[in-house]
Design a protein around this motif. Structure first.
Motif, PDB file in Angstrom:
ATOM      1  N   ALA A 224       0.833  -1.214   0.000  1.00 46.17           N
ATOM      2  CA  ALA A 224       0.000   0.000   0.000  1.00 46.17           C
ATOM      3  C   ALA A 224       0.863   1.258   0.000  1.00 46.17           C
ATOM      4  O   ALA A 224       0.607   2.197  -0.764  1.00 46.17           O
ATOM      5  CB  ALA A 224      -0.919  -0.009   1.220  1.00 46.17           C
ATOM      6  N   VAL A 225       1.895   1.241   0.816  1.00 44.19           N
ATOM      7  CA  VAL A 225       2.710   2.444   0.970  1.00 44.19           C
ATOM      8  C   VAL A 225       3.501   2.745  -0.315  1.00 44.19           C
ATOM      9  O   VAL A 225       3.841   3.884  -0.598  1.00 44.19           O
ATOM     10  CB  VAL A 225       3.630   2.264   2.205  1.00 44.19           C
ATOM     11  CG1 VAL A 225       4.702   3.316   2.258  1.00 44.19           C
ATOM     12  CG2 VAL A 225       2.796   2.269   3.463  1.00 44.19           C
ATOM     13  N   ARG A 226       3.761   1.704  -1.102  1.00 42.14           N
ATOM     14  CA  ARG A 226       4.447   1.907  -2.381  1.00 42.14           C
ATOM     15  C   ARG A 226       3.470   2.283  -3.500  1.00 42.14           C
ATOM     16  O   ARG A 226       3.694   3.233  -4.248  1.00 42.14           O
ATOM     17  CB  ARG A 226       5.179   0.601  -2.736  1.00 42.14           C
ATOM     18  CG  ARG A 226       5.988   0.729  -3.983  1.00 42.14           C
ATOM     19  CD  ARG A 226       6.921  -0.449  -4.151  1.00 42.14           C
ATOM     20  NE  ARG A 226       7.109  -0.677  -5.552  1.00 42.14           N
ATOM     21  CZ  ARG A 226       7.010  -1.843  -6.158  1.00 42.14           C
ATOM     22  NH1 ARG A 226       6.744  -2.926  -5.459  1.00 42.14           N
ATOM     23  NH2 ARG A 226       7.188  -1.948  -7.442  1.00 42.14           N
ATOM     24  N   ARG A 227       2.385   1.539  -3.613  1.00 40.16           N
ATOM     25  CA  ARG A 227       1.502   1.692  -4.776  1.00 40.16           C
ATOM     26  C   ARG A 227       0.591   2.913  -4.712  1.00 40.16           C
ATOM     27  O   ARG A 227       0.247   3.480  -5.752  1.00 40.16           O
ATOM     28  CB  ARG A 227       0.646   0.429  -4.954  1.00 40.16           C
ATOM     29  CG  ARG A 227       1.437  -0.817  -5.296  1.00 40.16           C
ATOM     30  CD  ARG A 227       2.274  -0.618  -6.532  1.00 40.16           C
ATOM     31  NE  ARG A 227       2.727  -1.904  -7.079  1.00 40.16           N
ATOM     32  CZ  ARG A 227       3.496  -2.007  -8.140  1.00 40.16           C
ATOM     33  NH1 ARG A 227       3.912  -0.930  -8.786  1.00 40.16           N
ATOM     34  NH2 ARG A 227       3.858  -3.200  -8.579  1.00 40.16           N
ATOM     35  N   VAL A 228       0.136   3.297  -3.529  1.00 37.89           N
ATOM     36  CA  VAL A 228      -0.794   4.430  -3.454  1.00 37.89           C
ATOM     37  C   VAL A 228      -0.105   5.731  -3.900  1.00 37.89           C
ATOM     38  O   VAL A 228      -0.645   6.437  -4.764  1.00 37.89           O
ATOM     39  CB  VAL A 228      -1.443   4.548  -2.050  1.00 37.89           C
ATOM     40  CG1 VAL A 228      -2.305   5.797  -1.954  1.00 37.89           C
ATOM     41  CG2 VAL A 228      -2.279   3.310  -1.769  1.00 37.89           C
ATOM     42  N   PRO A 229       1.094   6.047  -3.400  1.00 42.43           N
ATOM     43  CA  PRO A 229       1.760   7.251  -3.934  1.00 42.43           C
ATOM     44  C   PRO A 229       1.998   7.156  -5.442  1.00 42.43           C
ATOM     45  O   PRO A 229       1.864   8.157  -6.162  1.00 42.43           O
ATOM     46  CB  PRO A 229       3.092   7.287  -3.174  1.00 42.43           C
ATOM     47  CG  PRO A 229       2.826   6.535  -1.919  1.00 42.43           C
ATOM     48  CD  PRO A 229       1.859   5.457  -2.285  1.00 42.43           C
ATOM     49  N   GLU A 230       2.312   5.948  -5.929  1.00 45.72           N
ATOM     50  CA  GLU A 230       2.529   5.781  -7.380  1.00 45.72           C
ATOM     51  C   GLU A 230       1.279   6.153  -8.177  1.00 45.72           C
ATOM     52  O   GLU A 230       1.352   6.878  -9.168  1.00 45.72           O
ATOM     53  CB  GLU A 230       2.849   4.313  -7.690  1.00 45.72           C
ATOM     54  CG  GLU A 230       4.314   4.008  -7.752  1.00 45.72           C
ATOM     55  CD  GLU A 230       4.544   2.513  -8.011  1.00 45.72           C
ATOM     56  OE1 GLU A 230       5.595   2.050  -7.557  1.00 45.72           O
ATOM     57  OE2 GLU A 230       3.691   1.822  -8.624  1.00 45.72           O
ATOM     58  N   VAL A 231       0.138   5.622  -7.742  1.00 43.85           N
ATOM     59  CA  VAL A 231      -1.085   5.849  -8.527  1.00 43.85           C
ATOM     60  C   VAL A 231      -1.522   7.316  -8.414  1.00 43.85           C
ATOM     61  O   VAL A 231      -2.032   7.901  -9.380  1.00 43.85           O
ATOM     62  CB  VAL A 231      -2.200   4.833  -8.152  1.00 43.85           C
ATOM     63  CG1 VAL A 231      -2.998   5.242  -6.933  1.00 43.85           C
ATOM     64  CG2 VAL A 231      -3.143   4.600  -9.325  1.00 43.85           C
ATOM     65  N   ILE A 232      -1.261   7.927  -7.263  1.00 45.20           N
ATOM     66  CA  ILE A 232      -1.576   9.358  -7.120  1.00 45.20           C
ATOM     67  C   ILE A 232      -0.683  10.168  -8.075  1.00 45.20           C
ATOM     68  O   ILE A 232      -1.154  11.074  -8.777  1.00 45.20           O
ATOM     69  CB  ILE A 232      -1.400   9.815  -5.647  1.00 45.20           C
ATOM     70  CG1 ILE A 232      -2.521   9.208  -4.790  1.00 45.20           C
ATOM     71  CG2 ILE A 232      -1.409  11.350  -5.538  1.00 45.20           C
ATOM     72  CD1 ILE A 232      -2.397   9.462  -3.304  1.00 45.20           C
ATOM     73  N   GLY A 233       0.601   9.790  -8.160  1.00 46.72           N
ATOM     74  CA  GLY A 233       1.522  10.464  -9.083  1.00 46.72           C
ATOM     75  C   GLY A 233       1.059  10.316 -10.529  1.00 46.72           C
ATOM     76  O   GLY A 233       1.134  11.261 -11.329  1.00 46.72           O
ATOM     77  N   GLU A 234       0.556   9.129 -10.834  1.00 44.32           N
ATOM     78  CA  GLU A 234       0.064   8.864 -12.200  1.00 44.32           C
ATOM     79  C   GLU A 234      -1.122   9.776 -12.538  1.00 44.32           C
ATOM     80  O   GLU A 234      -1.205  10.315 -13.652  1.00 44.32           O
ATOM     81  CB  GLU A 234      -0.383   7.398 -12.209  1.00 44.32           C
ATOM     82  CG  GLU A 234      -0.338   6.718 -13.536  1.00 44.32           C
ATOM     83  CD  GLU A 234      -0.795   5.261 -13.374  1.00 44.32           C
ATOM     84  OE1 GLU A 234      -0.556   4.627 -12.313  1.00 44.32           O
ATOM     85  OE2 GLU A 234      -1.411   4.769 -14.328  1.00 44.32           O
ATOM     86  N   LEU A 235      -2.029   9.940 -11.589  1.00 42.73           N
ATOM     87  CA  LEU A 235      -3.206  10.798 -11.820  1.00 42.73           C
ATOM     88  C   LEU A 235      -2.781  12.253 -12.020  1.00 42.73           C
ATOM     89  O   LEU A 235      -3.274  12.927 -12.933  1.00 42.73           O
ATOM     90  CB  LEU A 235      -4.168  10.715 -10.624  1.00 42.73           C
ATOM     91  CG  LEU A 235      -4.831   9.370 -10.369  1.00 42.73           C
ATOM     92  CD1 LEU A 235      -5.531   9.374  -9.008  1.00 42.73           C
ATOM     93  CD2 LEU A 235      -5.834   9.042 -11.470  1.00 42.73           C
ATOM     94  N   LEU A 236      -1.854  12.707 -11.175  1.00 44.51           N
ATOM     95  CA  LEU A 236      -1.406  14.095 -11.277  1.00 44.51           C
ATOM     96  C   LEU A 236      -0.713  14.337 -12.615  1.00 44.51           C
ATOM     97  O   LEU A 236      -0.916  15.380 -13.259  1.00 44.51           O
ATOM     98  CB  LEU A 236      -0.459  14.427 -10.110  1.00 44.51           C
ATOM     99  CG  LEU A 236      -1.114  14.444  -8.718  1.00 44.51           C
ATOM    100  CD1 LEU A 236      -0.057  14.559  -7.621  1.00 44.51           C
ATOM    101  CD2 LEU A 236      -2.134  15.575  -8.592  1.00 44.51           C
ATOM    102  N   ALA A 237       0.074  13.342 -13.054  1.00 39.65           N
ATOM    103  CA  ALA A 237       0.772  13.482 -14.340  1.00 39.65           C
ATOM    104  C   ALA A 237      -0.241  13.536 -15.487  1.00 39.65           C
ATOM    105  O   ALA A 237      -0.141  14.375 -16.382  1.00 39.65           O
ATOM    106  CB  ALA A 237       1.754  12.334 -14.529  1.00 39.65           C
ATOM    107  N   GLN A 238      -1.239  12.642 -15.440  1.00 35.83           N
ATOM    108  CA  GLN A 238      -2.275  12.645 -16.490  1.00 35.83           C
ATOM    109  C   GLN A 238      -2.997  13.977 -16.569  1.00 35.83           C
ATOM    110  O   GLN A 238      -3.291  14.481 -17.650  1.00 35.83           O
ATOM    111  CB  GLN A 238      -3.335  11.576 -16.178  1.00 35.83           C
ATOM    112  CG  GLN A 238      -3.056  10.192 -16.716  1.00 35.83           C
ATOM    113  CD  GLN A 238      -4.323   9.321 -16.550  1.00 35.83           C
ATOM    114  OE1 GLN A 238      -5.376   9.642 -17.079  1.00 35.83           O
ATOM    115  NE2 GLN A 238      -4.196   8.230 -15.830  1.00 35.83           N
ATOM    116  N   ALA A 239      -3.305  14.532 -15.393  1.00 39.66           N
ATOM    117  CA  ALA A 239      -4.074  15.788 -15.364  1.00 39.66           C
ATOM    118  C   ALA A 239      -3.166  17.016 -15.460  1.00 39.66           C
ATOM    119  O   ALA A 239      -3.672  18.137 -15.492  1.00 39.66           O
ATOM    120  CB  ALA A 239      -4.891  15.855 -14.079  1.00 39.66           C
TER     121      ALA A 239
END
Ligand code: UT7
Length: 325
Positions: A224-239
C-alpha cells in the motif's frame, strides 16, 4: 462528457463494537489496535444484509442527487461479501429500488472495488453508452472473519456507501487502475471447495476450510505504501496538476499509519486526508464511498474543488480517480 458525482449516501449496521469490547473475548487490547491501526470501533451486522445496506445508502444518494430511481440507467455494486452467488447484488438493489430501466451487476476488486466501479461508470459515460449511474461499495466482512484470529478480525467492519453520477461537462478528470495477480496470496479468502458426485472424499478432506480471511499484514502494508503514492503520481501526471492543487485525498481506510506514510512520501499534509477509520475500521469496498459521503455531508467538499480518491487491497488491486467536485 464526464461522470460527475451529484449525490452520496451511506449506511451501517446498528451494532457498534469498541476495541475494549473485542478484548472481552480476544487476546487483544484497545492499546494494541488503536496504536497499530488508528481503529477504535467498527459496525458489525447482527442481521443486516449487504443488500439492505446497499439500498439504504442508495436511497440517501438518490435523495441527495434529487433523482428518482426510475431515471437510473446503470447500477454497479462493488463487493467481496455478497448475500448470494446469484442473483447479483446490483439486481437485488435494482429490484428493491424499482429502478426498472437500469442494467445492474456486481464487481469484485476488493478494497479497490468502488474505484474500479466508478471508473467503469466514467468509461460508459465517456463512451456515450449511459448518461447516469448508481455506484455502490458495500461489505459484510464480519461473516468472512475467523473470530478467533486477532490479527484480522479486529481490523474490519461492515457498511455501504453509494454515489450517483451523471454525465456533465465537468467531473472526473482522469483515472488509473492496476492489478498484480501474482501477489494475490498475501490477502485472500477462498470460496467453496469443488464438491460434486465425482470428486473423491480424500480430495475434499485434504482441502483447507473455506471462507476465512487470510492476510500477511506487513506485506500488504508495504504494498500500500508503495503503490498508493505511485497511482496518485500517475493521476497528477495525467491531469498535469501539482499535488498542492488537489484539495482532498480520500483514501481507502485500512490503517492510519498507511495514510501517514503516504502523506509523508508525497509531502502532503495529513489535514488533506479525511479519515473515519477510527469509527468504521476497514470496510473494504465501502470505505471510500462512506468517507466521501461524510465529507460531502459535513460540507468539506465544495463544488469546483479537486479531489483524489484511491483504493488498494486484495487481488492485489490499486486504483485512483481525480475528480472536480
Ligand atoms: O484493506 C487492505 C488490507 N489491509 C491492510 O491494508 C492492512 C495492512 N497491514 C497492517 O495494517 C498491519 O500490518 C497490521 C495492523 C495488520 C499489523 O500490524 P503490524 O505492526 O504489522 O503487526 P504484526 O503483524 O507484525 O504483529 C506484531 C505482534 C505479533 O506478536 P509477536 O509475534 O510480535 O509476539 C502479533 O501476534 O502483534 C501481535 N498481534 C496482536 N496483538 C494484540 C497481532 N494482532 C494483534 C491484536 N492484538 N489484535
Amino acid at each position: 462528457m464526464r461522470a460527475r458525482i451529484i449525490g452520496t449516501g451511506s449506511a451501517h449496521p446498528r451494532m457498534h463494537v469498541t476495541n475494549t469490547e473485542l478484548a472481552e473475548f480476544l487476546d487483544t487490547s484497545d492499546e494494541w489496535i488503536s496504536t497499530r491501526t488508528g481503529i477504535c470501533s467498527r459496525y458489525i451486522s447482527t442481521g443486516e444484509t449487504n443488500t439492505q445496506l446497499c439500498v439504504e445508502a442508495a436511497k440517501k444518494a438518490l435523495e441527495s442527487a434529487q433523482m428518482e430511481a426510475e431515471e437510473l440507467e446503470l447500477i454497479i455494486v462493488a463487493t467481496v461479501s455478497p448475500d448470494n452467488y446469484f442473483p447479483n447484488t446490483g439486481c437485488q438493489v435494482q429490484g428493491l429500488l424499482g429502478a426498472k430501466r437500469a442494467a445492474a451487476f456486481e464487481i469484485n476488486a476488493a478494497c479497490s472495488g468502488f474505484l474500479f466501479a466508478l471508473n467503469m461508470a466514467q468509461a460508459y459515460i465517456q463512451a456515450g453508452v449511459y448518461s447516469n449511474a448508481l455506484v455502490i461499495g458495500a461489505e459484510i466482512l464480519s461473516k468472512m472473519m475467523d473470530w478467533k484470529d486477532r490479527s484480522t478480525c479486529v481490523l474490519f467492519g461492515d457498511g455501504a456507501g453509494a454515489a450517483v453520477v451523471r454525465a456533465e461537462e465537468r467531473g472526473m478528470l482522469c483515472f488509473a487502475q492496476h492489478s498484480d495477480g501474482a501477489k494475490g496470496s498475501v490477502l485472500s479468502c477462498r470460496n467453496r471447495m469443488i464438491s460434486n458426485h465425482y470428486v473423491n472424499q480424500e480430495y475434499q478432506a485434504a482441502g483447507e476450510p473455506a471462507d476465512h480471511t487470510h492476510m500477511e499484514g506487513q506485506e500488504v502494508f508495504r504494498f500500500a505504501v508503495r503503490r498508493v503514492p505511485e497511482v496518485i503520481g500517475e493521476l497528477l501526471a495525467q491531469a498535469q496538476m501539482d499535488k498542492d492543487e488537489v484539495d482532498w485525498y480520500v483514501l481507502h481506510q485500512a490503517n492510519e499509519r498507511i495514510l501517514q506514510a503516504v502523506s509523508r512520501r508525497l509531502g502532503i499534509p495529513m489535514e488533506k486526508f479525511p479519515m473515519n477509520l477510527m469509527e468504521y475500521g476497514n470496510t473494504s469496498a465501502a470505505s471510500v464511498p462512506i468517507l466521501l459521503d461524510e465529507a460531502n455531508r459535513r460540507g468539506l467538499l465544495q463544488r469546483g474543488q479537486k479531489v483524489i480518491l484511491s483504493g488498494f487491497g486484495a487481488g492485489l488491486t490499486w486504483a485512483g480517480a481525480l475528480l472536480e467536485w
